[in-house]
Design a protein around this motif. Sequence first.
Motif: not given
Length: 176
Positions: A115, A61-65, A55-57
């Motif tokens: 990303l 905004t956070c993005r889970q991959r 998970t990157t933030c």
Amino acid sequence: MRYKLGLTVPLAALALLTGCGGSATHICTLKDAPAGIRVEVHPELANRVADATLTTCWDGTCRQRTLRLQETYSEEPLTPGNPVMTTESPTAPENPAARTPQTPERFIWPGFVLLPGLPGKPIHVRLVFKNQQGATVLDRPISITPQLTYPNGRNCSPGGHQARLKVTGEGALVPR
């Protein structure tokens, strides 16, 4: 009128090919480097992982991959006398019929998460590994700053921002 060129023409051609005697230009290819994070995991830990998420933030905004830790097996084991993998030569010619099958060595390839839009400023990352039963094996946060990549060299346009992380056998998360 006849001119004696001798070695002049071949030497001039060599100078042009090697970039000597003039300004050499660097050719930029269409090779690209996508934005993302590469994660190297110690094989002993990776063998216990059934599910991995990253998970990157940034910018609120956070993005889970999903992180795929690909495993593969080498076709040729790393053994002395294997001229493909070492500089040694075999001590005697090998008879294929007399050869005993060897267990291939296991490799864990680094995972890479794409990303798009990954910035070149500090971001927050959380890496979570779960085992076959769904129990958490690793849950680590870290802050990192992705860097621009230059897949064609610094004289060409940059690729995407990338960061690298390493997970040790003890579960420490280290930026690389």
